[in-house]
Design a protein around this motif. Structure first.
Motif, mmCIF file in Angstrom:
data_model
loop_
_atom_site.group_PDB
_atom_site.id
_atom_site.type_symbol
_atom_site.label_atom_id
_atom_site.label_comp_id
_atom_site.label_asym_id
_atom_site.label_seq_id
_atom_site.Cartn_x
_atom_site.Cartn_y
_atom_site.Cartn_z
ATOM 1 N N ALA A 182 21.799 79.567 -2.153
ATOM 2 C CA ALA A 182 23.020 79.672 -1.319
ATOM 3 C C ALA A 182 22.746 79.683 0.443
ATOM 4 C CB ALA A 182 23.801 80.881 -1.676
ATOM 5 N N THR A 183 21.644 80.125 0.654
ATOM 6 C CA THR A 183 21.196 80.293 2.191
ATOM 7 C C THR A 183 20.709 78.887 2.317
ATOM 8 O OG1 THR A 183 20.680 82.442 2.020
ATOM 9 C CG2 THR A 183 19.508 81.285 3.650
ATOM 10 N N PHE A 184 19.932 78.073 1.331
ATOM 11 C CA PHE A 184 19.584 76.933 1.974
ATOM 12 C C PHE A 184 20.503 75.543 2.036
ATOM 13 C CE2 PHE A 184 14.988 77.686 0.181
ATOM 14 C CZ PHE A 184 14.445 77.035 1.046
ATOM 15 N N LEU A 185 21.899 75.934 1.216
ATOM 16 C CA LEU A 185 22.754 75.159 1.375
ATOM 17 C C LEU A 185 23.600 75.253 2.729
ATOM 18 C CD1 LEU A 185 24.126 75.494 -2.242
ATOM 19 C CD2 LEU A 185 22.925 73.519 -1.384
ATOM 20 N N GLN A 186 23.388 76.296 3.320
ATOM 21 C CA GLN A 186 23.975 76.547 4.673
ATOM 22 C C GLN A 186 23.244 75.735 5.773
ATOM 23 O OE1 GLN A 186 24.410 80.639 5.343
ATOM 24 N NE2 GLN A 186 25.371 81.038 3.602
ATOM 25 N N LYS A 187 21.950 74.970 5.654
ATOM 26 C CA LYS A 187 21.236 74.394 6.260
ATOM 27 C C LYS A 187 21.469 72.945 6.031
ATOM 28 C CE LYS A 187 17.768 78.422 6.593
ATOM 29 N NZ LYS A 187 16.347 78.723 6.216
ATOM 30 N N GLU A 188 20.708 71.997 6.800
ATOM 31 C CA GLU A 188 20.548 70.713 6.627
ATOM 32 C C GLU A 188 19.824 70.287 5.439
ATOM 33 O OE1 GLU A 188 19.450 68.545 9.979
ATOM 34 O OE2 GLU A 188 21.241 69.328 11.377
ATOM 35 N N ALA A 189 20.097 69.072 4.816
ATOM 36 C CA ALA A 189 19.857 68.687 3.450
ATOM 37 C C ALA A 189 17.897 68.483 3.762
ATOM 38 C CB ALA A 189 20.071 67.410 2.882
ATOM 39 N N GLY A 190 17.023 68.983 3.055
ATOM 40 C CA GLY A 190 15.745 68.504 3.224
ATOM 41 C C GLY A 190 15.141 69.424 4.312
ATOM 42 N N SER A 191 15.743 70.527 4.900
ATOM 43 C CA SER A 191 15.376 71.208 6.014
ATOM 44 C C SER A 191 13.899 71.850 5.771
ATOM 45 C CB SER A 191 16.565 72.165 6.743
ATOM 46 O OG SER A 191 16.793 73.061 5.505
ATOM 47 N N HIS A 192 13.809 72.200 4.707
ATOM 48 C CA HIS A 192 12.633 73.115 4.104
ATOM 49 C C HIS A 192 11.326 72.093 3.991
ATOM 50 C CE1 HIS A 192 14.145 70.984 0.402
ATOM 51 N NE2 HIS A 192 13.167 71.152 -0.170
ATOM 52 N N ARG A 193 11.740 70.766 3.697
ATOM 53 C CA ARG A 193 10.446 69.962 3.760
ATOM 54 C C ARG A 193 10.297 69.255 5.109
ATOM 55 N NH1 ARG A 193 7.407 69.153 -0.954
ATOM 56 N NH2 ARG A 193 9.027 69.603 -2.706
ATOM 57 N N THR A 194 11.321 69.274 6.004
ATOM 58 C CA THR A 194 11.147 68.958 7.341
ATOM 59 C C THR A 194 10.069 69.963 7.999
ATOM 60 O OG1 THR A 194 13.391 67.645 7.317
ATOM 61 C CG2 THR A 194 12.311 68.269 9.480
ATOM 62 N N GLN A 195 10.702 71.544 7.795
ATOM 63 C CA GLN A 195 9.890 72.305 8.392
ATOM 64 C C GLN A 195 8.507 72.548 7.945
ATOM 65 O OE1 GLN A 195 11.156 76.440 7.041
ATOM 66 N NE2 GLN A 195 10.271 77.432 9.028
ATOM 67 N N HIS A 196 8.399 71.973 6.646
ATOM 68 C CA HIS A 196 6.925 72.181 6.306
ATOM 69 C C HIS A 196 6.090 70.793 6.936
ATOM 70 C CE1 HIS A 196 3.763 72.734 3.292
ATOM 71 N NE2 HIS A 196 3.514 71.615 3.227
ATOM 72 N N LYS A 197 6.686 70.029 6.840
ATOM 73 C CA LYS A 197 5.891 68.692 7.760
ATOM 74 C C LYS A 197 5.547 69.060 9.247
ATOM 75 C CE LYS A 197 7.814 65.142 4.522
ATOM 76 N NZ LYS A 197 8.834 63.779 4.588
ATOM 77 N N ALA A 198 6.520 69.819 9.905
ATOM 78 C CA ALA A 198 6.437 70.116 11.026
ATOM 79 C C ALA A 198 5.232 70.956 11.167
ATOM 80 C CB ALA A 198 7.556 70.857 11.590
ATOM 81 N N LEU A 199 5.196 72.158 10.080
ATOM 82 C CA LEU A 199 3.763 72.995 10.146
ATOM 83 C C LEU A 199 2.626 72.253 9.914
ATOM 84 C CD1 LEU A 199 5.293 76.090 8.329
ATOM 85 C CD2 LEU A 199 4.891 75.826 10.611
ATOM 86 N N GLU A 200 2.784 71.102 8.822
ATOM 87 C CA GLU A 200 1.562 70.128 8.862
ATOM 88 C C GLU A 200 0.988 69.628 10.058
ATOM 89 O OE1 GLU A 200 1.679 69.067 4.082
ATOM 90 O OE2 GLU A 200 2.954 68.003 5.677
ATOM 91 N N ALA A 201 2.160 69.061 10.687
ATOM 92 C CA ALA A 201 1.856 68.364 12.088
ATOM 93 C C ALA A 201 1.156 69.347 13.223
ATOM 94 C CB ALA A 201 3.004 67.788 12.546
ATOM 95 N N ILE B 173 12.128 75.550 -4.658
ATOM 96 C CA ILE B 173 13.421 76.146 -4.600
ATOM 97 C C ILE B 173 14.362 75.270 -3.681
ATOM 98 C CG2 ILE B 173 14.747 78.336 -3.772
ATOM 99 C CD1 ILE B 173 12.238 79.971 -4.749
ATOM 100 N N GLY B 174 13.635 75.051 -2.464
ATOM 101 C CA GLY B 174 14.546 74.210 -1.541
ATOM 102 C C GLY B 174 14.881 72.819 -2.159
ATOM 103 N N ASP B 175 14.003 72.215 -3.266
ATOM 104 C CA ASP B 175 14.204 71.016 -3.688
ATOM 105 C C ASP B 175 15.758 71.287 -4.768
ATOM 106 O OD1 ASP B 175 12.316 69.846 -2.429
ATOM 107 O OD2 ASP B 175 10.992 69.838 -4.082
ATOM 108 N N VAL B 176 15.624 72.464 -5.481
ATOM 109 C CA VAL B 176 16.576 72.799 -6.305
ATOM 110 C C VAL B 176 17.998 72.903 -5.505
ATOM 111 C CG1 VAL B 176 17.714 74.286 -7.908
ATOM 112 C CG2 VAL B 176 14.986 73.854 -8.206
ATOM 113 N N ALA B 177 17.824 73.096 -4.457
ATOM 114 C CA ALA B 177 19.174 73.539 -3.552
ATOM 115 C C ALA B 177 19.599 72.329 -3.200
ATOM 116 C CB ALA B 177 18.622 74.428 -2.517
#
Length: 834
Positions: A663-682, A585-589
């Motif tokens: 619409a909520t994703f679009l209010q955030k920075e591009a790729g923020s969902h992937r960034t958050q996922h990588k942070a959790l991985e780290a 969903i984040g990628d589609v956004a």
């Protein structure tokens, strides 16, 4: 003179004057209808003796119950009802009536609007004089009942005291009404109280039309209650159907109703009429009627304050009488009562509407049975359609009678499914395992289960007998789980499981498509749902190993490793269905973000998803987004709120929730969902390393570290599968739903159904019979179930319930919790302010 009790109850209303009591039980069922005045073609007044339960449209719920109890011979004080025909005539005499009803229709659920409109309606109606014909009818009835007596004048709406709705206390009651002028004024004020703010909002919330609800007025001779209270023929706190509870206080019940006094509380086991509990309160004050009219508040003496209100004999007499009333109505009752000398009076009875229904849950052998809510296990407590519940019942591969599609392990009640855990809990092995499993869904479930299973009436030998094929399957399962836990390479197993899942879905989709007749399509749809576990068994042993691995890691690290590291080892693993869906969903956004036109469009999604997507297609550079959208809907469009119910709108049918997330994703920075996922991985990797280093410092550290690495491998590839079985089910529900919708539309066109949505109110065996022409009166069945569905919508199912209707009451216990702390089971991290 009269006293108004705005939201009072009948027990407060049936007070007494200081004069002599005029035989309040003298009105026999055979009394002639001598004081009836006919308004139009129906009477303006009716004595209790001429009223039955079926007269509810004429005398309201309260009046109908009083007449029914009088006819049944219960000790009810005499009185009469001012019928709804009088109220109707009163409203017709108001020139602004249509305008007032129109204003009421604008209220919706807005509190401030309800206040403003309600006040305007009440002020207008208080200026409307009572028609002479009605006043004459009331005067005649009053003269027949006794002009020298004091009366309680109470509202009785046609939508109150019903089995599925309680309007109690929403209209006014007037106490100690003496004289003609006071009586007529009280009747009119009762009519006007149909439009209190609370009553207006309650009707809106429960879909009752303001125009359709009528009001009768009960005029009942008051009795000099020396003690009064409320009797529930089922425990309103726990729901236990065999426990009667009694609240009692000295004097009139108004002290209890108004919260001025804490009543004595008694509990009685109705099966053997044993008093099982008594709580004597510090009552301090009582309310008594004044001789000249009105009421007075009296301070009790020190002796009276802690004195029991009821004797043991009175407690048992009340419980026995309540049991008879319950038997007469066929359902648990909320009964108001008063005692004068040695005479017990019933002042009102109404159904207890707060009890969760137990149809289909009662014990057939007299022993106690225990059930767990299937919806609670899925965090879905909303009402389900009959077809949805039937679908889940077909998934269970065990405990099916010969020729039956549905298992007898699960039972529908109140529009929800409950799993019968009685026999497993009676089993010496499964009885230990079930509470452990339940604790994953509800932290209090094991304690609730312990309370139930400790009861003598639960004790019975389990009916479970493990035959040879079952033992072989269990042995196979244990071998698979141990192998996955200890030595098998599980690398990329989640991908293989997903492939297996999709292959099974496509296979059954093809079978449904190839079915030509409605009967064949239904049979193919049933097969698609009922065979879901055939594919799920591929990953269940690995999932079980992952769950065990998670527990072992926590066991090793508990008290030794850093708490943050211990909580982070299972974060952000790939392969989990929900994780992959959220990332997509984040990628589609982010694809939508590349189009300025789409970004502007998503600034206001609105509530019409169809219109929104039409506008999106008109955007010049929307092609990449639409392609990604279609791919996402193909992969995850079967998801929904309350998705285990086949009737629930799927995302592919109503995608508004997904559009709002984008619409909520679009209010955030591009790729923020992937960034958050990588942070959790780290964070996970850091936590795992910290965990391993901590373990290596322990005795036998290298061995423990090796075991820990193995468990982490199992968790990474096994525990992530916890959503796969549910996703497999809703994928099957998606293809089954399309087949059912096709059949429904055809039956609407053929006149067999009123509307396509009707089909969800049949069970799968009934739908199959319907396609064969073997289902008698399908439209009548559907109408009945639709009405029940609406009734059940406002109910909240208990996590655990017994065949006696009991929901065990337990609380979280935290010894070191500070005063005022919110004690419970944490679901997610967060901060609350206030």
């Amino acid at each position: 003179m009269s006293i108004s009790i705005g939201s009072g109850m009948a027990l407060a209303a049936i007070a007494g004057s200081g004069g002599n009591l005029r035989n309040p039980h003298s009105q026999s069922a055979a009394s002639p209808l001598r004081h009836v005045k006919i308004g139009m073609t129906r009477p303006y007044t009716l004595p209790f003796s001429s009223i039955r339960a079926a007269d509810l449209p004429l005398v309201g719920g309260k009046g109908a119950n009083l007449g029914e109890m009088t006819h049944a011979g219960f000790p009810v004080p005499t009185g009469f009802c001012v019928a709804t025909t009088a109220f109707d005539q009163f409203m017709r005499s108001c020139p602004q009536a249509d305008e007032l009803y129109a204003r009421l229709d604008t209220v919706s659920t807005d509190l401030e609007t309800a206040r403003q409109v309600g006040q305007a309606v009440r002020e207008t109606l208080l200026t409307v004089p009572m028609p002479d014909s009605i006043a004459e009818a009331i005067r005649d009835a009053w003269q027949m009942a006794g002009v020298d007596e004091a009366y309680a004048v109470r509202s009785s709406a046609t939508a109150e005291d019903l089995p599925d709705a309680s309007f109690a206390g929403q209209q006014d009651t007037y106490l100690n009404v003496i004289g003609e002028e006071a009586l007529l004024d009280a009747v009119r004020r009762c009519w006007v109280s149909l439009f209190t703010d609370r009553a207006i909002l309650y009707r809106d919330q429960n879909n009752f039309s303001h125009r359709d609800v009528q009001l009768s007025v009960v005029v009942q001779q008051m009795v000099m209650s020396e003690m009064s209270g409320i009797l529930f023929t089922a425990d309103p706190l726990t729901g236990h159907r065999h426990t009667a509870t009694i609240d009692a206080s000295f004097g009139l019940g108004e002290a209890l109703v108004s919260g001025l006094v804490s009543p004595d509380a008694y509990r009685v086991d109705k099966r053997d009429m044993t008093i099982i509990e008594r709580q004597i309160a510090d009552k301090q004050i009582a309310i008594y009627p004044k001789k000249e009219g009105g009421i007075k508040q009296v301070e009790l003496t020190d002796t009276q304050r802690t004195q029991t209100v009821l004797t043991n004999a009175q407690i048992i007499e009340l419980a026995q009488l309540g049991t008879k009333v319950e038997a007469h109505y066929g359902s648990p009752q909320d009964i108001e009562w008063g005692i004068v000398g040695d005479q017990l009076y019933l002042l009102q009875a109404r159904p207890i509407t707060s009890l969760y229904p137990i149809e289909n849950l009662q014990s057939q052998d007299g022993s106690l049975r225990v059930y767990f809510s299937v919806g609670n296990q899925q965090m879905m407590t909303s009402v389900m359609s009959p077809l949805g519940m039937s679908g889940l019942a077909t998934v269970f591969p065990i405990a099916k009678s010969e020729g039956e599609l549905e298992t007898f392990i699960v039972h529908p009640s109140g529009g929800r499914l409950f799993a019968d855990l009685t026999e497993p809990m009676r089993h010496p092995i499964f009885g230990r395992l079930v509470p452990i499993v339940l604790s994953q869904f509800d932290a209090l479930a094991p304690e609730m289960m312990s309370l139930v299973t400790s009861r003598p009436e639960f004790q019975k030998r389990s009916a479970i007998r493990l035959n040879w094929p079952t033992l072989c399957f269990m042995a196979w399962m244990v071998r698979q789980v141990i192998g996955n836990l200890l030595w098998r390479d599980l690398t990329d197993f989640p991908k293989r499981a997903t492939v297996k899942l999709n292959e099974g879905t496509q296979k059954h989709k093809k079978l449904i498509a190839e079915a030509s007749s409605a009967e064949d399509k239904v049979e193919a749809a049933i097969k698609a749902i009922s065979s879901m576990l055939d594919v799920a068994i591929f990953w269940i042993p690995t999932l079980a190993a992952g769950v065990l691995g998670t527990k072992m890691i926590k066991k090793v690290g508990d008290g030794r490793a850093d708490e943050d590291a211990l909580e982070s080892f299972d974060l952000a693993h790939r392969g989990n269905v929900v994780t992959e869906m959220n990332l997509m969903i984040g990628d589609v956004a982010d694809i939508a973000r590349q189009s300025p036109g789409l970004t502007a469009l998503f600034a206001d999604v609105g509530m019409d998803s169809t219109a929104f997507l039409e506008k999106a297609r008109a955007v010049e550079d929307s092609g990449p987004f639409l392609a990604a959208w279609d791919k996402m809907m193909a992969q995850y469009g079967s998801r929904a709120s309350s998705e285990i119910d086949i009737r629930a709108p799927r995302w592919y049918e109503e995608p508004l929730p997904v559009l709002q997330v984008i619409a909520t994703f679009l209010q955030k920075e591009a790729g923020s969902h992937r960034t958050q996922h990588k942070a959790l991985e780290a964070k996970r990797e850091k936590g795992v390393e910290s965990l391993i280093q901590t373990v290596e410092r322990l005795p036998f550290g290298r061995l423990l570290a090796r075991m820990l690495r193995r468990m982490l491998h199992v968790v990474e590839n096994g525990a992530v599968l916890r959503e796969h079985h549910k996703f497999a089910l809703i994928e099957r529900l998606r293809i089954a739903k399309e087949a059912v919708k096709e059949i429904a539309q055809k039956y609407v066109d053929d006149g067999k159904l009123e509307e396509a949505d009707d089909i969800w109110f049949l069970r799968w065996p009934e739908l199959l019979a319907f396609t064969k022409g073997d289902l008698p009166d399908p439209k009548g069945l559907i109408t009945k179930r639709r009405a029940a569905f609406v009734q059940y919508e406002h109910m909240t199912p208990p996590a655990l319930i017994t065949s006696d209707g009991e929901t065990p009451v337990v609380k979280y216990q935290v010894e070191d919790a500070p005063p005022g702390a919110l004690v419970g089971n944490a679901v997610s991290p967060g901060v609350i302010e206030g």
